[in-house]
Design a protein around this motif. Structure first.
Motif, PDB file in Angstrom:
ATOM      1  N   LEU A  67       7.561  -2.328   8.166  1.00 11.98           N
ATOM      2  CA  LEU A  67       7.711  -1.358   7.080  1.00 11.98           C
ATOM      3  C   LEU A  67       6.455  -1.463   6.221  1.00 11.98           C
ATOM      4  O   LEU A  67       6.183  -2.509   5.645  1.00 11.98           O
ATOM      5  CB  LEU A  67       8.976  -1.676   6.270  1.00 11.98           C
ATOM      6  N   GLU A  68       5.668  -0.385   6.188  1.00 14.15           N
ATOM      7  CA  GLU A  68       4.456  -0.393   5.353  1.00 14.15           C
ATOM      8  C   GLU A  68       4.766   0.257   4.016  1.00 14.15           C
ATOM      9  O   GLU A  68       5.535   1.214   3.955  1.00 14.15           O
ATOM     10  CB  GLU A  68       3.347   0.415   6.025  1.00 14.15           C
ATOM     11  N   VAL A  69       4.177  -0.273   2.965  1.00 16.34           N
ATOM     12  CA  VAL A  69       4.296   0.411   1.683  1.00 16.34           C
ATOM     13  C   VAL A  69       2.915   0.906   1.291  1.00 16.34           C
ATOM     14  O   VAL A  69       1.915   0.240   1.545  1.00 16.34           O
ATOM     15  CB  VAL A  69       4.888  -0.498   0.575  1.00 16.34           C
ATOM     16  N   PRO A  70       2.840   2.105   0.715  1.00 16.86           N
ATOM     17  CA  PRO A  70       1.529   2.680   0.428  1.00 16.86           C
ATOM     18  C   PRO A  70       0.803   2.017  -0.739  1.00 16.86           C
ATOM     19  O   PRO A  70      -0.385   2.244  -0.928  1.00 16.86           O
ATOM     20  CB  PRO A  70       1.850   4.149   0.110  1.00 16.86           C
ATOM     21  N   TRP A  71       1.518   1.171  -1.509  1.00 19.15           N
ATOM     22  CA  TRP A  71       0.901   0.633  -2.722  1.00 19.15           C
ATOM     23  C   TRP A  71       0.408  -0.796  -2.577  1.00 19.15           C
ATOM     24  O   TRP A  71      -0.152  -1.363  -3.495  1.00 19.15           O
ATOM     25  CB  TRP A  71       1.873   0.721  -3.899  1.00 19.15           C
ATOM     26  N   SER A  72       0.626  -1.433  -1.399  1.00 23.95           N
ATOM     27  CA  SER A  72       0.189  -2.818  -1.258  1.00 23.95           C
ATOM     28  C   SER A  72       0.073  -3.182   0.215  1.00 23.95           C
ATOM     29  O   SER A  72       0.973  -2.894   1.008  1.00 23.95           O
ATOM     30  CB  SER A  72       1.187  -3.753  -1.946  1.00 23.95           C
ATOM     31  N   GLY A  73      -1.020  -3.822   0.572  1.00 27.53           N
ATOM     32  CA  GLY A  73      -1.238  -4.176   1.973  1.00 27.53           C
ATOM     33  C   GLY A  73      -0.596  -5.477   2.394  1.00 27.53           C
ATOM     34  O   GLY A  73      -0.457  -5.749   3.586  1.00 27.53           O
TER      35      GLY A  73
END
Ligand SMILES: Cc1ncc(C[n+]2csc(CCOP(=O)(O)OP(=O)(O)O)c2C)c(N)n1
Ligand SMILES: [Mg+2]
Length: 621
Positions: free
Chosen positions: A133-139
């Motif tokens: 699950l990727e979040v756009p605000w943190s790598g």
């Protein structure tokens, strides 16, 4: 200088864990009893390979569901009084997050478990990997960050050599009696399989001391002065009493001083039910004996309790305006509650010291007599509820009576959610400090069977009676398969009332008529309520056959006599047995001068809700 050994990060972690021991009271034992796991791409080549390569290090146990395996680990740790634990390994993504509920349960109950969820690639090369699950605000966020909120310690092993500090810190927390709970080492799947030259001495046997610290002497003196000055003191024994193995010290202190004892859910079994100082359960699910004494107590000594709303009856059980508190707790967090004298220390060591300091002092004879009388009257009430002969379906209290009568003193009853924990708290006659195992810190439906498996792994010499409602059974029964696989015998009593007795009666008391708590077909747009005069049929669930299909031996009981006979037959079996019995949803055990704060809707179109709200406002302190 020791040499080095080239291992993968996963091999190194497993080798280190296998070398960890604990010692208390000069008794040394291995800390980890084994490793539960479900493999996926996130751990099969790392931890999976390490367990496969060196099976002598940690025994691998295959579970059915990741939440269930954490429950089993928790059951094991509780039965071992926190001196033993399990490792739980999962893949990434759903396998990992399935453990979050188990982690919260372990942490709430302060029981050690080491969670090793797989994590997404540290290198990020194949991002997004399957289930990432990727979040756009943190790598650097993965789903495993959700463990931070429910763990006592969290680390993510970004590089193989980082296993060394991470594993040591994990152990520090797991063996610390004040700090312990779920410890999570999130382990990226590429790092698990990566090699490094580890120093050999990292794998040397380690023995972690579990000390028995004593509180400050000045605070002890203050506590003793308060106890000596009290006319109606009361001890509330919590789980810490049992984990510290302080029950003999407690009994001695009670016999010396005559102070009576009420028990929390985790503390039940601190005294045998028929001891002259025993009042039984205290609080929302308390006995009349304990709640009467609590109402007038002028000094309350809490031992190893975190004072939940169930213990304090939402802060209404102690009604003496002059009441003061002394808190014996290994965790300062709990010792300071209620403005009590904070005796931060081990329960057993502190009770022994208190007994010395209270030498020559005792409560007045009249108070002792009152406690004995209340206990005797309570036992008569238990007997009445055990033998109601309710019909056509029996009452749940009769089921509890039959199981209690069939069990030996050292056998263990296991439960967690529904109406049974409250009934067991009031009615179960405990005869052994480890005989009562109700998970009520998280009260998690589905803990029962999985937790029971862990209890039996920790104490194979005892019979384990798992009491499970139909709702809890439907949530998590699959560890029956694991019990069958491991040749672990559980005696499971499946109490069927076609839905939620507990929340049903709560709903009725809030004016909402049991809405959503029965297992019935939808009819005319409704799933039915308790006031229906001709309700839709109940769902065609056959949980006994379901249990049979999972490999359990099943005994169908249609009466209490059947159940008694079935329990005797079950004793002859060497595999997991399920005794299925239907009970009357409406025949509950009453409350005994207690109150629980559950807010009622302040405005509603429904008359019964408005009435319930008015009653709530009248009863609210
Ligand atoms: C995981 C989880 N979800 C929801 C709840 C809230 N809850 C408490 S008891 C209960 C119903 C339990 O049903 P069952 O096991 O049949 O026991 P009964 O109430 O009938 O005795 C629910 C939904 C909970 N404790 N745990
Ligand atoms: Mg039910």
């Amino acid at each position: 200088m020791s040499g080095t050994v080239r291992l993968t990060a996963a091999q190194a972690l497993i080798r280190f864990l296998a070398a960890q021991h604990v010692e208390r009271d000069r008794v040394e034992q291995r800390f980890f009893g084994g490793c539960f796991g479900i493999f996926g791409h996130g751990n099969v080549a790392g931890i999976g390979e390490a367990l496969y390569e060196a099976p002598e290090l940690l025994t691998y146990y295959q579970a059915r569901n990741e939440q269930g395996m954490v429950h089993a680990a928790v059951g094991y740790a509780r039965m071992k009084d926190r001196l033993g634990a399990f490792v739980c390994t999962t893949s990434i993504g759903p396998g990992a997050t399935n453990m979050v509920t188990g982690a919260a349960l372990a942490t709430v109950n302060r029981l050690p478990v080491l969670l090793v969820p797989g994590d997404v690639f540290a290198s990020r090369r194949p991002d997004p990997v399957l289930q990432q699950l990727e979040v756009p605000w943190s790598g650097d966020v993965s789903v495993n960050d959700s463990f931070r909120a429910v763990s006592r310690y969290f680390d993510r092993i970004w590089r193989p050599e980082q296993v060394i500090p991470a594993a040591v810190q994990a152990m520090r927390v797991l063996v610390n009696q004040a700090e312990t709970g779920a410890v999570t080492l999130a382990f990226p799947q590429d790092v698990q399989a990566e090699a490094y030259d580890f120093p050999e001495d990292f794998f040397a046997k380690r023995v972690w001391q579990v000390p028995r610290p004593l509180p400050d002497e000045a605070l002890l003196a203050e506590a003793v002065a308060q106890i000596r000055g009290a006319g109606r003191p009361l001890i509330v024994a919590g789980g810490g009493t049992i984990y510290s193995r302080a029950t003999e010290a407690l009994r001695h202190l009670c016999e010396q001083t005559g102070i009576p004892v009420g028990e929390t859910q985790a503390g039940k079994g601190s005294l045998p039910y028929d001891h002259s100082s025993a009042l039984g359960a205290v609080g929302v699910t308390g006995t009349l004996a304990a709640n009467r004494i609590a109402a007038e107590a002028d000094l309350v000594v809490g031992i190893g309790t975190r004072w939940t709303d169930f213990t304090t009856a939402s802060k209404t059980v102690f009604r003496n305006p002059e009441v003061r508190f002394v808190n014996v707790n290994v965790a300062d967090f709990d010792a300071v509650k209620y403005g009590g004298v904070a005796l931060v220390g081990d329960a057993r060591a502190t009770l022994e010291r208190l007994a010395e300091l209270l030498g020559g002092w005792s409560v007045q004879a009249g108070y002792r007599d009152e406690v004995v009388r209340l206990n005797r009257e309570w036992n008569e009430e238990v007997e009445r509820l055990y033998t109601l002969q309710h019909g056509p379906l029996p009452a749940q209290s009769e089921v509890i009576g039959a199981v209690n009568a069939a069990s030996a003193p050292e056998d263990v009853v296991v439960c967690a959610a529904g109406s049974m924990p409250g009934d067991l708290h009031k009615l179960w006659r405990t005869r052994d400090p480890k005989g009562y195992h109700v998970e009520y810190g998280y009260s998690c439906m589905g803990y029962e069977i999985a937790g029971g498996l862990g209890v039996k792994l920790a104490a194979p010499e005892r019979e384990v009676y798992v009491m499970v409602g139909d709702g809890s059974y439907l949530m998590r029964s699959s560890e029956i398969v694991t019990a069958v696989q491991e040749g672990v015998k559980l005696t499971i009593v499946l109490v069927d009332n076609h839905g939620f007795n507990s929340i049903g009666s709560l709903s009725r008391s809030l004016g909402t008529d049991g809405f959503g708590t029965q297992y019935r077909y939808r009819r005319n747009g409704s799933l039915g309520v308790d006031s229906d005069e001709s309700p839709a049929p109940v769902l065609p669930l056959d949980l006994a056959t379901n249990a049979e299909s999972l490999g359990a031996r099943v005994i169908r009981c249609s009466s209490i006599d059947d159940l008694r006979a079935g329990l005797e037959r079950a004793k002859q079996e060497d595999t997991t047995v399920v005794l299925a019995i239907e009970v009357d949803r409406y025949e509950g055990v009453p409350g005994y001068e207690s109150w629980w704060d559950v807010p009622v809707a302040q405005v509603s179109a429904v008359e019964s809700v408005r009435e319930a709200r008015a009653a709530y406002e009248r009863s609210r302190p």
